[in-house]
Design a protein around this motif. Structure first.
Motif, PDB file in Angstrom:
ATOM      1  N   ASP A  73       0.800  -1.219   0.000  1.00  0.00           N
ATOM      2  CA  ASP A  73       0.000   0.000   0.000  1.00  0.00           C
ATOM      3  C   ASP A  73       0.835   1.273   0.000  1.00  0.00           C
ATOM      4  N   PHE A  74       2.131   1.163   0.287  1.00  0.00           N
ATOM      5  CA  PHE A  74       3.012   2.331   0.369  1.00  0.00           C
ATOM      6  C   PHE A  74       4.307   2.028  -0.361  1.00  0.00           C
ATOM      7  N   SER A  75       5.004   3.065  -0.774  1.00  0.00           N
ATOM      8  CA  SER A  75       6.317   2.883  -1.399  1.00  0.00           C
ATOM      9  C   SER A  75       7.277   2.296  -0.378  1.00  0.00           C
ATOM     10  N   THR A  76       8.161   1.422  -0.830  1.00  0.00           N
ATOM     11  CA  THR A  76       9.113   0.801   0.082  1.00  0.00           C
ATOM     12  C   THR A  76      10.029   1.853   0.700  1.00  0.00           C
ATOM     13  N   ASN A  77      10.437   1.620   1.940  1.00  0.00           N
ATOM     14  CA  ASN A  77      11.304   2.510   2.719  1.00  0.00           C
ATOM     15  C   ASN A  77      10.644   3.845   3.066  1.00  0.00           C
ATOM     16  N   THR A  78       9.316   3.866   3.108  1.00  0.00           N
ATOM     17  CA  THR A  78       8.560   5.057   3.479  1.00  0.00           C
ATOM     18  C   THR A  78       8.038   4.893   4.906  1.00  0.00           C
ATOM     19  N   VAL A  79       8.089   5.968   5.690  1.00  0.00           N
ATOM     20  CA  VAL A  79       7.544   5.940   7.044  1.00  0.00           C
ATOM     21  C   VAL A  79       6.025   5.931   6.957  1.00  0.00           C
ATOM     22  N   ILE A  80       5.405   4.921   7.587  1.00  0.00           N
ATOM     23  CA  ILE A  80       3.944   4.832   7.565  1.00  0.00           C
ATOM     24  C   ILE A  80       3.318   5.038   8.946  1.00  0.00           C
ATOM     25  N   ASP A  81       4.157   5.087  10.000  1.00  0.00           N
ATOM     26  CA  ASP A  81       3.653   5.376  11.342  1.00  0.00           C
ATOM     27  C   ASP A  81       4.813   5.829  12.212  1.00  0.00           C
ATOM     28  N   GLN A  82       4.504   6.576  13.257  1.00  0.00           N
ATOM     29  CA  GLN A  82       5.521   7.024  14.216  1.00  0.00           C
ATOM     30  C   GLN A  82       4.909   7.099  15.597  1.00  0.00           C
ATOM     31  N   VAL A  95      13.498   8.947  21.951  1.00  0.00           N
ATOM     32  CA  VAL A  95      13.587   8.090  20.773  1.00  0.00           C
ATOM     33  C   VAL A  95      12.194   7.893  20.185  1.00  0.00           C
ATOM     34  N   VAL A  96      12.079   8.128  18.892  1.00  0.00           N
ATOM     35  CA  VAL A  96      10.817   7.940  18.175  1.00  0.00           C
ATOM     36  C   VAL A  96      10.888   6.595  17.461  1.00  0.00           C
ATOM     37  N   THR A  97       9.821   5.810  17.565  1.00  0.00           N
ATOM     38  CA  THR A  97       9.755   4.531  16.857  1.00  0.00           C
ATOM     39  C   THR A  97       9.072   4.761  15.521  1.00  0.00           C
ATOM     40  N   LEU A  98       9.741   4.324  14.459  1.00  0.00           N
ATOM     41  CA  LEU A  98       9.205   4.480  13.112  1.00  0.00           C
ATOM     42  C   LEU A  98       8.798   3.124  12.555  1.00  0.00           C
ATOM     43  N   THR A  99       7.652   3.082  11.877  1.00  0.00           N
ATOM     44  CA  THR A  99       7.245   1.899  11.128  1.00  0.00           C
ATOM     45  C   THR A  99       7.518   2.210   9.663  1.00  0.00           C
ATOM     46  N   ILE A 100       8.328   1.351   9.041  1.00  0.00           N
ATOM     47  CA  ILE A 100       8.777   1.570   7.669  1.00  0.00           C
ATOM     48  C   ILE A 100       8.138   0.539   6.747  1.00  0.00           C
ATOM     49  N   ALA A 101       7.595   0.999   5.622  1.00  0.00           N
ATOM     50  CA  ALA A 101       7.020   0.090   4.628  1.00  0.00           C
ATOM     51  C   ALA A 101       8.143  -0.679   3.940  1.00  0.00           C
ATOM     52  N   ARG A 102       7.979  -1.974   3.845  1.00  0.00           N
ATOM     53  CA  ARG A 102       8.930  -2.840   3.147  1.00  0.00           C
ATOM     54  C   ARG A 102       8.168  -3.611   2.070  1.00  0.00           C
ATOM     55  N   PHE A 103       8.847  -3.848   0.968  1.00  0.00           N
ATOM     56  CA  PHE A 103       8.251  -4.595  -0.137  1.00  0.00           C
ATOM     57  C   PHE A 103       8.243  -6.074   0.224  1.00  0.00           C
TER      58      PHE A 103
END
Length: 109
Positions: A73-82, A95-103
């Motif tokens: 649903d998102f481009s790879t290596n894009t932040v989708i949540d924080q 420290v901020v936790t990032l959720t990254i879109a992976r293919f």
């Protein structure tokens, strides 16, 4: 007989130094200090992973923790949540936790 001196805190502004064990140059009497620095978490959702890290570190936050989620649903290596979310006031260095879109390894249908 013991004599105690009681300092009435209400007469002083919040954050006013009344005594210091460090040298006077470090915290002069009656100087204003901040107990800790705070920063506002910037919105990095939608940014690329590297750009998001640079934005967060540049804002005075700690190096983010990252974890990936397989998605089409998102481009790879894009932040989708924080977490914490944007516009949250936090202590500097948080420290901020990032959720990254992976293919997905098998691709998308």
């Amino acid at each position: 007989m013991k004599i105690r001196t009681i300092l009435l805190a209400a007469a002083l502004a919040l954050g006013t130094v009344t005594a210091a064990s460090a040298p006077a140059a470090a915290a002069p009497r009656n100087s204003a200090v901040t107990p800790f620095s705070t920063v506002v978490v910037p919105n990095v959702i939608g940014l690329g992973e590297v750009q998001a890290i640079n934005v967060l570190v540049g804002a005075g936050l700690g190096t983010p923790i990252r974890h990936g989620v397989f998605t089409c649903d998102f481009s790879t290596n894009t932040v989708i949540d924080q977490n914490p979310g944007s516009n949250t006031v936090v202590p500097a260095g948080t420290v901020v936790t990032l959720t990254i879109a992976r293919f997905p390894p098998r691709g998308c249908l």
